[in-house]
Scaffold this motif. Structure first.
Motif, PDB file in Angstrom:
ATOM      1  N   VAL A   1      -4.414  -2.721 -15.982  1.00  0.00           N
ATOM      2  CA  VAL A   1      -4.318  -1.331 -15.533  1.00  0.00           C
ATOM      3  C   VAL A   1      -3.729  -1.302 -14.127  1.00  0.00           C
ATOM      4  O   VAL A   1      -4.192  -2.022 -13.238  1.00  0.00           O
ATOM      5  CB  VAL A   1      -5.694  -0.637 -15.528  1.00  0.00           C
ATOM      6  CG1 VAL A   1      -5.579   0.772 -14.936  1.00  0.00           C
ATOM      7  CG2 VAL A   1      -6.264  -0.581 -16.933  1.00  0.00           C
ATOM      8  N   VAL A   2      -2.698  -0.477 -13.950  1.00  0.00           N
ATOM      9  CA  VAL A   2      -2.097  -0.265 -12.639  1.00  0.00           C
ATOM     10  C   VAL A   2      -1.965   1.243 -12.432  1.00  0.00           C
ATOM     11  O   VAL A   2      -1.387   1.940 -13.269  1.00  0.00           O
ATOM     12  CB  VAL A   2      -0.706  -0.924 -12.524  1.00  0.00           C
ATOM     13  CG1 VAL A   2      -0.058  -0.585 -11.182  1.00  0.00           C
ATOM     14  CG2 VAL A   2      -0.822  -2.436 -12.690  1.00  0.00           C
TER      15      VAL A   2
ATOM     16  N   ASP B   1       2.776   9.079  -3.900  1.00  0.00           N
ATOM     17  CA  ASP B   1       3.836   8.456  -3.094  1.00  0.00           C
ATOM     18  C   ASP B   1       4.340   7.147  -3.691  1.00  0.00           C
ATOM     19  O   ASP B   1       5.153   6.448  -3.071  1.00  0.00           O
ATOM     20  CB  ASP B   1       3.310   8.201  -1.680  1.00  0.00           C
ATOM     21  CG  ASP B   1       2.922   9.497  -0.981  1.00  0.00           C
ATOM     22  OD1 ASP B   1       3.666  10.492  -1.143  1.00  0.00           O
ATOM     23  OD2 ASP B   1       1.885   9.519  -0.290  1.00  0.00           O
ATOM     24  N   GLY B   2       3.846   6.789  -4.871  1.00  0.00           N
ATOM     25  CA  GLY B   2       4.297   5.558  -5.495  1.00  0.00           C
ATOM     26  C   GLY B   2       3.627   4.315  -4.948  1.00  0.00           C
ATOM     27  O   GLY B   2       4.135   3.201  -5.133  1.00  0.00           O
ATOM     28  N   ILE B   3       2.485   4.468  -4.292  1.00  0.00           N
ATOM     29  CA  ILE B   3       1.736   3.331  -3.748  1.00  0.00           C
ATOM     30  C   ILE B   3       0.584   2.998  -4.691  1.00  0.00           C
ATOM     31  O   ILE B   3      -0.174   3.891  -5.094  1.00  0.00           O
ATOM     32  CB  ILE B   3       1.195   3.630  -2.343  1.00  0.00           C
ATOM     33  CG1 ILE B   3       2.351   3.997  -1.393  1.00  0.00           C
ATOM     34  CG2 ILE B   3       0.423   2.435  -1.810  1.00  0.00           C
ATOM     35  CD1 ILE B   3       3.408   2.911  -1.245  1.00  0.00           C
TER      36      ILE B   3
ATOM     37  N   LEU C   1       4.772   0.708  -6.182  1.00  0.00           N
ATOM     38  CA  LEU C   1       4.774   0.474  -7.629  1.00  0.00           C
ATOM     39  C   LEU C   1       6.023  -0.270  -8.063  1.00  0.00           C
ATOM     40  O   LEU C   1       5.976  -1.104  -8.978  1.00  0.00           O
ATOM     41  CB  LEU C   1       4.663   1.817  -8.368  1.00  0.00           C
ATOM     42  CG  LEU C   1       4.582   1.750  -9.901  1.00  0.00           C
ATOM     43  CD1 LEU C   1       3.335   0.999 -10.345  1.00  0.00           C
ATOM     44  CD2 LEU C   1       4.607   3.156 -10.503  1.00  0.00           C
ATOM     45  N   SER C   2       7.140   0.003  -7.422  1.00  0.00           N
ATOM     46  CA  SER C   2       8.399  -0.651  -7.779  1.00  0.00           C
ATOM     47  C   SER C   2       8.328  -2.162  -7.566  1.00  0.00           C
ATOM     48  O   SER C   2       8.987  -2.927  -8.279  1.00  0.00           O
ATOM     49  CB  SER C   2       9.549  -0.063  -6.958  1.00  0.00           C
ATOM     50  OG  SER C   2       9.284  -0.203  -5.572  1.00  0.00           O
ATOM     51  N   GLU C   3       7.514  -2.609  -6.592  1.00  0.00           N
ATOM     52  CA  GLU C   3       7.371  -4.043  -6.343  1.00  0.00           C
ATOM     53  C   GLU C   3       6.335  -4.678  -7.267  1.00  0.00           C
ATOM     54  O   GLU C   3       6.508  -5.811  -7.728  1.00  0.00           O
ATOM     55  CB  GLU C   3       6.983  -4.283  -4.881  1.00  0.00           C
ATOM     56  CG  GLU C   3       8.058  -3.863  -3.879  1.00  0.00           C
ATOM     57  CD  GLU C   3       7.618  -4.117  -2.441  1.00  0.00           C
ATOM     58  OE1 GLU C   3       6.545  -4.733  -2.254  1.00  0.00           O
ATOM     59  OE2 GLU C   3       8.330  -3.681  -1.520  1.00  0.00           O
ATOM     60  N   VAL C   4       5.269  -3.938  -7.519  1.00  0.00           N
ATOM     61  CA  VAL C   4       4.213  -4.462  -8.391  1.00  0.00           C
ATOM     62  C   VAL C   4       4.735  -4.644  -9.816  1.00  0.00           C
ATOM     63  O   VAL C   4       4.465  -5.652 -10.479  1.00  0.00           O
ATOM     64  CB  VAL C   4       2.997  -3.527  -8.371  1.00  0.00           C
ATOM     65  CG1 VAL C   4       2.001  -3.902  -9.481  1.00  0.00           C
ATOM     66  CG2 VAL C   4       2.321  -3.578  -7.018  1.00  0.00           C
TER      67      VAL C   4
ATOM     68  N   TRP D   1      12.322  -2.527 -14.646  1.00  0.00           N
ATOM     69  CA  TRP D   1      11.420  -1.538 -15.250  1.00  0.00           C
ATOM     70  C   TRP D   1      11.411  -0.238 -14.463  1.00  0.00           C
ATOM     71  O   TRP D   1      11.549   0.846 -15.022  1.00  0.00           O
ATOM     72  CB  TRP D   1       9.981  -2.085 -15.307  1.00  0.00           C
ATOM     73  CG  TRP D   1       9.014  -1.072 -15.869  1.00  0.00           C
ATOM     74  CD1 TRP D   1       8.695  -0.888 -17.167  1.00  0.00           C
ATOM     75  CD2 TRP D   1       8.294  -0.077 -15.127  1.00  0.00           C
ATOM     76  NE1 TRP D   1       7.815   0.155 -17.306  1.00  0.00           N
ATOM     77  CE2 TRP D   1       7.550   0.679 -16.050  1.00  0.00           C
ATOM     78  CE3 TRP D   1       8.209   0.243 -13.773  1.00  0.00           C
ATOM     79  CZ2 TRP D   1       6.725   1.732 -15.683  1.00  0.00           C
ATOM     80  CZ3 TRP D   1       7.379   1.306 -13.406  1.00  0.00           C
ATOM     81  CH2 TRP D   1       6.657   2.035 -14.348  1.00  0.00           C
ATOM     82  N   TYR D   2      11.255  -0.323 -13.157  1.00  0.00           N
ATOM     83  CA  TYR D   2      11.128   0.890 -12.338  1.00  0.00           C
ATOM     84  C   TYR D   2      12.414   1.706 -12.372  1.00  0.00           C
ATOM     85  O   TYR D   2      12.383   2.930 -12.532  1.00  0.00           O
ATOM     86  CB  TYR D   2      10.769   0.516 -10.901  1.00  0.00           C
ATOM     87  CG  TYR D   2      10.326   1.694 -10.065  1.00  0.00           C
ATOM     88  CD1 TYR D   2       9.000   2.103 -10.052  1.00  0.00           C
ATOM     89  CD2 TYR D   2      11.248   2.403  -9.286  1.00  0.00           C
ATOM     90  CE1 TYR D   2       8.599   3.191  -9.292  1.00  0.00           C
ATOM     91  CE2 TYR D   2      10.851   3.483  -8.529  1.00  0.00           C
ATOM     92  CZ  TYR D   2       9.518   3.885  -8.531  1.00  0.00           C
ATOM     93  OH  TYR D   2       9.132   4.970  -7.780  1.00  0.00           O
TER      94      TYR D   2
END
Length: 349
Positions: free
Chosen positions: A21-22, A27-29, A51-54, A65-66
């Motif tokens: 789960v993420v 703000d995308g954090i 999120l883009s890095e995770v 993916w992002y």
């Protein structure tokens, strides 16, 4: 003071989930990551990162993916992300699905919640489908080749063939067509068992009459000795007679094909584990090793060199189970294999 315990409880619940789960904020954090997500995505996946890095995942064409999903952009009516297969930096396949939560309909994104699970389950299903295709192709090829060859010969050389030659070819074509019909029936039964849509028309059945009919049917097609015995009185059973006949015939035929010596079929009443009948089929072969007995009832399982589709015992087990019965493997008194069919007298579905 109360916020910290609540967060701890929430994290503990997320960690108990079988899937990753993420969750990221407006703000995308990333605000939440559970242990399974760390195992799937890597230990560097932490709260507070974008999120883009995770979600550093790519597909087979190296698309990110992002960038591909753009969860914070697009139509204001979008609320979900369909399940897609992606690859981690280590090359492991994962399946990702998600929900886009909005403050109001068509409003700004409030949070993005993603679920990540291992792709091994899907890979296993893909292997099962591949096994099915390979089995069907292999089993169809031989009889179809024979049918095509003999029919072609009959058409082109009919006048030059005598009656005995024609009869031999037509007999072979008939046998091959029956083999194809059996394969198709097995595949349909497997599909119905798997989906729980197997049609049943159960009623009280005279066990001894049905079993003896099955024994005679198999006996007519083999030179091996098949003995049958019945401990009176033999109670009736609650069964779809066609399905019970299929089970008994398949088990006896399996003993002929894979066992040795005399095949003995015995039937008696039983009260354990439920009132009904116990049908034993014994052979004098090498038996079935205890370590592999559980695998006998799986799809496409084969042992030895005597062929078959690998579906027969899976179907036997499935037909017994939907009636509330069971099929077990043991050792016969002679050291060969013993299959025990326990079938209820009452409706246990």
């Amino acid at each position: 003071m109360s916020a910290e315990p609540a967060a701890s409880v929430s994290d503990g619940l997320f960690d108990a989930l079988p899937d990753g789960v993420v969750i990221a904020d407006a703000d995308g954090i990333v605000t939440t990551v559970n242990e399974q997500a760390r195992r799937l995505l890597g230990s560097a996946v932490e709260v507070g990162r974008p999120l883009s890095e995770v979600m550093a995942l790519q597909d087979q064409e190296s698309c990110d993916w992002y960038a591909s999903n753009k969860p914070y952009e697009g139509l204001g009516s979008r609320v979900g992300l369909t399940e897609q297969a992606w690859l981690t930096t280590e090359g492991t396949e994962v399946l990702v699905t998600g929900r886009i939560n909005r403050v109001r309909r068509f409003g700004p994104v409030e949070s993005v919640a993603l679920v990540i699970r291992s792709g091994r389950g899907r890979a296993r299903l893909d292997r099962d489908r591949s096994d099915l295709v390979a089995t069907v192709a292999h089993e169809l090829r031989s009889p179809l080749t024979g049918v095509k060859g003999f029919v072609g010969t009959l058409l082109s050389k009919w006048e030059r063939l005598n009656d005995e030659q024609k009869k031999l070819m037509l007999t072979t074509v008939h046998a091959d067509s029956e083999r194809l019909s059996r394969l198709i029936t097995e595949l349909l039964d497997v599909a119905r068992i798997d989906t729980g849509r197997l049609p049943l028309y159960p009623r009280d059945v005279d066990t001894q009459t049905l079993v003896e009919r099955c024994v005679e049917s198999v006996r007519a097609g083999t030179t091996r000795t098949i003995e049958s015995s019945y401990a009176e009185p033999v109670p009736s059973v609650f069964a779809d007679p066609d399905k019970l006949s299929q089970v008994v015939t398949n088990v006896v035929d399996n003993a002929i094909r894979h066992g040795e010596g005399v095949v003995r079929v015995s039937v008696e009443g039983t009260t354990e584990p439920f009132p009904g009948v116990l049908i034993r089929v014994d052979d004098e072969g090498e038996g079935i090793d205890e370590a592999i007995r559980a695998r006998v009832f799986t799809k496409f399982w084969k042992h030895g060199v005597r062929g078959g589709t690998g579906l027969g015992m899976y179907i036997v087990h499935g037909l017994a189970r939907v009636h509330g019965g069971e099929v077990l493997i043991a050792d016969s008194d002679s050291g060969g294999a013993r299959l025990e069919i326990r079938w209820p007298s009452d409706d246990r579905r």
